[in-house]
Scaffold this motif. Structure first.
Motif, mmCIF file in Angstrom:
data_model
loop_
_atom_site.group_PDB
_atom_site.id
_atom_site.type_symbol
_atom_site.label_atom_id
_atom_site.label_comp_id
_atom_site.label_asym_id
_atom_site.label_seq_id
_atom_site.Cartn_x
_atom_site.Cartn_y
_atom_site.Cartn_z
ATOM 1 N N GLU B 241 0.830 -1.212 0.000
ATOM 2 C CA GLU B 241 0.000 0.000 0.000
ATOM 3 C C GLU B 241 0.864 1.261 0.000
ATOM 4 N N MET B 242 1.968 1.166 0.754
ATOM 5 C CA MET B 242 2.842 2.335 0.808
ATOM 6 C C MET B 242 3.559 2.543 -0.517
ATOM 7 N N ALA B 243 4.003 1.426 -1.116
ATOM 8 C CA ALA B 243 4.722 1.559 -2.382
ATOM 9 C C ALA B 243 3.809 2.122 -3.452
ATOM 10 N N ALA B 244 2.506 1.776 -3.360
ATOM 11 C CA ALA B 244 1.562 2.300 -4.351
ATOM 12 C C ALA B 244 1.108 3.708 -3.993
ATOM 13 N N ARG B 245 1.591 4.254 -2.897
ATOM 14 C CA ARG B 245 1.254 5.609 -2.440
ATOM 15 C C ARG B 245 -0.245 5.794 -2.263
ATOM 16 N N LYS B 246 -0.919 4.720 -1.850
ATOM 17 C CA LYS B 246 -2.364 4.811 -1.673
ATOM 18 C C LYS B 246 -2.728 5.631 -0.444
ATOM 19 N N HIS B 247 -1.788 5.791 0.448
ATOM 20 C CA HIS B 247 -2.139 6.379 1.740
ATOM 21 C C HIS B 247 -1.972 7.894 1.755
ATOM 22 N N TYR B 248 -1.612 8.483 0.603
ATOM 23 C CA TYR B 248 -1.404 9.925 0.608
ATOM 24 C C TYR B 248 -2.679 10.678 0.290
ATOM 25 N N THR B 249 -2.794 11.838 0.871
ATOM 26 C CA THR B 249 -3.819 12.767 0.431
ATOM 27 C C THR B 249 -3.077 14.064 0.090
ATOM 28 N N SER B 250 -3.527 14.737 -0.955
ATOM 29 C CA SER B 250 -2.722 15.859 -1.449
ATOM 30 C C SER B 250 -3.032 17.125 -0.639
ATOM 31 N N PRO B 251 -2.119 18.089 -0.632
ATOM 32 C CA PRO B 251 -2.370 19.352 0.062
ATOM 33 C C PRO B 251 -3.630 20.040 -0.451
ATOM 34 N N ASP B 252 -3.904 19.905 -1.746
ATOM 35 C CA ASP B 252 -5.109 20.530 -2.290
ATOM 36 C C ASP B 252 -6.356 19.959 -1.634
ATOM 37 N N GLU B 253 -6.350 18.643 -1.470
ATOM 38 C CA GLU B 253 -7.500 17.983 -0.867
ATOM 39 C C GLU B 253 -7.710 18.476 0.565
ATOM 40 N N ALA B 329 -2.203 -1.920 13.334
ATOM 41 C CA ALA B 329 -3.201 -2.213 14.365
ATOM 42 C C ALA B 329 -4.575 -2.473 13.764
ATOM 43 N N GLY B 330 -4.699 -2.385 12.434
ATOM 44 C CA GLY B 330 -5.956 -2.739 11.791
ATOM 45 C C GLY B 330 -6.842 -1.556 11.432
ATOM 46 N N TYR B 331 -6.378 -0.327 11.667
ATOM 47 C CA TYR B 331 -7.186 0.837 11.287
ATOM 48 C C TYR B 331 -7.149 0.965 9.775
ATOM 49 N N LYS B 332 -8.266 1.398 9.224
ATOM 50 C CA LYS B 332 -8.308 1.543 7.773
ATOM 51 C C LYS B 332 -8.653 2.976 7.419
ATOM 52 N N ASP B 333 -8.427 3.314 6.154
ATOM 53 C CA ASP B 333 -8.879 4.585 5.588
ATOM 54 C C ASP B 333 -8.291 5.810 6.269
ATOM 55 N N ILE B 334 -7.132 5.683 6.875
ATOM 56 C CA ILE B 334 -6.458 6.861 7.391
ATOM 57 C C ILE B 334 -5.474 7.314 6.308
ATOM 58 N N LYS B 335 -5.358 8.620 6.147
ATOM 59 C CA LYS B 335 -4.478 9.136 5.095
ATOM 60 C C LYS B 335 -3.338 9.938 5.708
ATOM 61 N N VAL B 336 -2.343 10.191 4.887
ATOM 62 C CA VAL B 336 -1.212 11.014 5.307
ATOM 63 C C VAL B 336 -1.136 12.214 4.374
ATOM 64 N N LEU B 337 -1.002 13.384 4.943
ATOM 65 C CA LEU B 337 -0.847 14.579 4.114
ATOM 66 C C LEU B 337 0.514 14.509 3.426
ATOM 67 N N GLU B 338 0.499 14.443 2.108
ATOM 68 C CA GLU B 338 1.736 14.227 1.371
ATOM 69 C C GLU B 338 2.686 15.407 1.565
ATOM 70 N N GLY B 339 3.880 15.089 2.011
ATOM 71 C CA GLY B 339 4.872 16.136 2.213
ATOM 72 C C GLY B 339 4.694 16.917 3.492
ATOM 73 N N GLY B 340 3.614 16.676 4.210
ATOM 74 C CA GLY B 340 3.424 17.306 5.508
ATOM 75 C C GLY B 340 3.186 18.796 5.427
ATOM 76 N N LEU B 341 3.388 19.444 6.577
ATOM 77 C CA LEU B 341 3.142 20.881 6.676
ATOM 78 C C LEU B 341 4.000 21.681 5.713
ATOM 79 N N ASN B 342 5.260 21.262 5.585
ATOM 80 C CA ASN B 342 6.163 22.020 4.704
ATOM 81 C C ASN B 342 5.632 22.057 3.290
#
Lengths: 203, 408
Positions: B241-253, B329-342
C-alpha cells in the motif's frame, strides 16, 4: 455431588482450557508474521536512536567507517544505476520484504537504510524491525540531500538537519489572526455525556 | 462491557445489562454454595466447614488465570480494568465493623441479600441493618471523610508489594490455594469425624486442579504479550500500500476540506510534539503525538466513519510512521498529508499557480482556479474562522463511582 456431575464438570473444564489453548494457537497462526509487537515498533520509532544524522555520515565517510554498515539503497533500480553511496546494495522499496531481499539482511553488520524520501527509509526500517531484524539504522534526509549537502559539499549548518523540521516561519503566513489557531483551548474535546459506572464491592 | 472485548464489538450501553446478568450468576453461585445459611458461613471459624474459603479461593484463582488468559488473547483490555484503590484506614475500620456484623448476624453483605431473597428472616433483618448503616454513613460522611480516605495507597497489587513477577505470583497463588483446599478438607474430616467410606467415595478433583495449574504455567511460559495479533495487518500488505502511495492525500484535498468543512469533513491529526502543535498547526487540527497514536483513547476518534482522517507532521516521516503503526493495528482509511506541513505551505502559498501549458484543458483550469482561491482564502486568514466549526473529538467521560461496601 455425585460422580456423573463431577464428570460433566471435568469435561467442561477440559473443553474450556482446550478451547482457550486452541484459540491461542489459531490466533497465532492466522495472525500476520511479526517478530515484534506493535507497541515494540512504536517504542522503536519513538525512543530508539535509529537516526544517522548528516554529521555522523560526514565523520564516517571521512574515516571510511561507512563500510561497517550494510548500506541499503531503497530507490528504484534506475536511480541506483545513476549513482549511489559507495558499497550500497539496491533493494527497491516495494521488494523490501521479498525472500531474496531478506537474505541480504542476514548479516552481522548493522543496516543503514536510505531512500529518495526520508519517510520511506524510516517506515522500511520499522517494518524490518517488526520482522525481527536487529540493528536497523536510518539515514536522516533523502539521498540527494546527503549527496549534495553532506558528501560533496559539507555545510556545517546541515549537521543536525532532518526532514522533520519546519522549513518556513509558519507564524508569518498566518499573521491575520494567528492566536486563535494556536490556542489549543478552542480545540478541546467536546464532552457529550457523563456516564457513571458503579462498582459493587465484594460479595 | 467495560474492558471486555476491545474494538467496540459490544455496545457500552449494554454495560448495565451485562452487570445484571453477572449479578444474577453471582447470586446463584453464592446460593448454590450454601452461603445463604449462616451456619455454613460460620463453619470456617469452628473448623467444621471450609466451603467459604474454598469458594472464594476458587473464584480468585479462576478469575486471575481467566483475566490474564483473555487479555493475552486480546479479548480483554487489562490496562483499563478498574482496580479498587486501597485506603488503609477505612479498610481496617470497615473490616472490624464487618467482622462484628459477621459474628452477630452470621452473614456478610452479599450473602445476606442472597439469604433475604430466599426468604430467611434473619437475613432480612441483616439487610435492614445494613441499609441503616449505609444511611448513617451517608448522612455523616463529612465527619467520616478523613478516616474514609485516610492513608490512600492507590490501586496496589500484591505482586508489586512483594516485588515478584505477576505471572509467577498467579502460579504461586494457584498452588497455595490448591494446597489449602487439600489441608482444609483434612481438618474438616478430623473435626467432623467423617467415616472412611464417605471419605473414599468423594470425587477426585485431580483433573480441575491439574488444568488450572496448567493454565497458570502456560501464562508463566508465554511472553508478556503476543508478538502478533489476529486482527493486525501483515507487513507485506502495508508495504504494497505504501509503495503504491495509496495512503497519501494531497495538500489541495486538505485545503479543500478546510475550506468546505461541511461537504467534505476531515479530521486533521497533528502527530508532532505538543510544543510544536501549540506554536502552529492547521486550522481545526487536533494533536495526537506520535508516541500516543496507539492509545485506546484515540481509537474511536481515528475510526469515526463520519469524516476522513489525515495525519500530518512537518514532513511525512512521523506521519507515515504513525500511519504504519495504526495500519498494522488494523485501522483503515487513514491518510497522510503528502509532504506534511512544509509541502502544504509550499503548495498553498508559494507555488506558481499559473497552468503549465499555454492552452490548459478544463480540469487544469479548474484546478488552477481552486488553487488561487485557496491561496486567497488562507492569506486572508479566513481559515482561522473555521476553528470553531472544526470537528472536535468527542470523548465520553466515564466516571467510576467509589464502591460503598467493601468485600465480604
Amino acid at each position: 455431588m455425585n460422580n456423573s456431575q463431577t464428570q460433566l464438570l471435568n469435561i467442561g473444564a477440559f473443553l474450556f482450557v482446550g478451547l482457550a489453548v486452541l484459540f491461542m494457537l489459531v490466533q497465532y497462526l492466522i495472525g500476520p508474521d511479526y517478530k515484534m509487537n506493535n507497541a515494540g515498533m512504536l517504542d522503536e520509532a519513538v525512543n530508539h536512536n535509529r537516526w544517522v544524522m548528516p554529521v555522523d555520515i560526514k565523520n564516517m565517510a571521512e574515516s571510511s567507517r561507512l563500510q561497517d554498515y550494510l548500506l541499503v539503497d531503497l530507490r528504484e533500480t534506475v536511480d541506483y544505476n545513476h549513482g549511489s553511496l559507495p558499497g550500497a546494495i539496491n533493494i527497491p522499496f516495494d521488494e523490501l520484504l521479498e525472500k531474496k531481499s531478506l537474505k541480504h539482511f542476514k548479516t552481522k553488520k548493522p543496516l543503514l537504510l536510505f531512500s529518495e524520501k526520508e519517510s520511506r527509509a524510516s517506515v522500511a526500517g520499522l517494518l524490518l524491525s517488526g520482522k525481527g531484524i536487529n540493528n536497523v539504522f536510518v539515514m536522516a534526509n533523502d539521498y540527494n540531500y546527503v549527496k549534495e549537502n553532506v558528501l560533496e559539499n559539507y555545510k556545517p549548518s546541515s549537521a543536525y538537519i532532518n526532514s522533520e523540521k519546519a522549513e518556513y516561519d509558519y507564524s508569518r503566513f498566518f499573521k491575520a489572526a494567528p492566536q486563535q489557531a494556536v490556542q489549543p483551548a478552542a480545540l478541546k474535546p467536546k464532552i457529550i455525556k457523563t456516564e457513571v459506572i458503579s462498582v459493587g464491592g465484594g460479595c | 462491557m467495560g474492558p471486555l472485548i476491545p474494538h467496540g464489538f459490544i455496545n457500552p450501553d449494554l454495560n448495565l445489562f451485562f452487570a445484571f446478568i453477572i449479578g444474577l450468576g453471582f447470586g446463584y453461585v453464592l446460593e448454590q454454595a450454601g452461603f445463604s445459611s449462616s451456619r455454613k458461613l460460620a463453619g470456617v471459624f469452628y473448623g467444621y466447614d471450609f466451603v467459604v474459603l474454598r469458594v472464594f479461593f476458587t473464584a480468585a484463582i479462576t478469575a486471575a488465570t481467566g483475566l490474564l488468559l483473555l487479555s493475552y488473547l486480546g479479548w480483554l483490555d487489562y490496562s483499563i480494568l478498574y482496580i479498587n484503590p486501597t485506603f488503609l484506614w477505612s479498610a481496617i475500620v470497615g473490616g472490624v465493623i464487618m467482622g462484628f456484623g459477621f459474628i452477630m448476624g452470621g452473614f456478610c453483605p452479599g450473602t445476606s441479600l442472597v439469604g433475604a431473597v430466599i426468604g430467611k428472616i434473619d437475613a432480612m433483618f441483616f439487610v435492614i441493618g445494613m441499609f441503616i448503616g449505609i444511611f448513617i454513613f451517608g448522612q455523616f460522611y463529612e465527619s467520616f471523610e478523613s478516616i474514609y480516605l485516610g492513608y490512600g495507597l492507590g490501586p496496589i497489587f500484591v505482586y508489586e508489594s512483594l516485588g515478584i513477577d505477576r505471572d509467577l505470583f498467579v502460579l504461586i497463588l494457584v498452588l497455595v490455594a490448591l494446597t489449602a483446599f487439600y489441608i482444609t478438607q483434612r481438618i474438616e474430616d478430623k473435626v467432623n469425624d467423617t467415616p472412611i467410606n464417605v471419605r473414599e467415595s468423594r470425587p477426585s478433583y485431580a483433573i480441575p486442579a491439574s488444568l488450572i495449574i496448567l493454565a497458570a504455567v502456560l501464562l508463566l511460559v508465554l511472553p508478556s504479550s503476543p508478538r502478533n495479533s489476529w486482527d493486525e495487518t501483515d507487513a507485506e500488505t502495508i508495504l504494497s500500500e505504501m509503495a503504491a502511495r495509496k495512503h497519501y492525500t494531497s495538500p489541495d484535498e486538505v485545503a479543500f476540506s478546510i475550506m468546505q468543512g461541511k461537504d467534505y469533513p476531515a479530521l486533521l491529526v497533528d502527530v508532532r510534539a505538543p510544543e510544536d502543535f501549540k506554536y502552529f498547526t492547521l486550522p481545526g487540527a487536533i494533536n495526537i503525538p506520535l508516541n500516543q497514536i496507539l492509545n485506546r483513547r484515540w481509537e474511536s476518534t481515528l475510526l469515526n466513519p463520519e469524516y476522513k482522517v489525515a495525519l500530518f507532521s512537518y514532513s511525512d516521516t512521523h506521519a507515515e510512521e504513525a500511519w504504519l503503526l495504526t495500519r498494522r493495528a488494523g485501522y483503515k482509511d487513514i491518510k497522510v498529508l503528502e509532504g506534511g506541513l512544509n509541502n502544504f505551505l509550499h503548495t498553498v502559498f508559494l507555488r506558481d499557480i499559473e497552468p503549465e501549458r499555454k492552452r490548459p484543458d478544463c480540469i487544469e483550469m479548474h484546478t488552477a482556479r481552486f488553487q488561487k482561491e485557496a491561496k486567497e482564502y488562507f492569506k486572508m486568514g479566513k481559515a482561522i474562522k473555521k476553528v470553531e466549526k472544526a470537528p472536535t473529538p468527542v470523548i465520553k467521560i466515564v466516571e467510576i463511582e467509589k464502591p460503598v461496601s467493601g468485600g465480604c
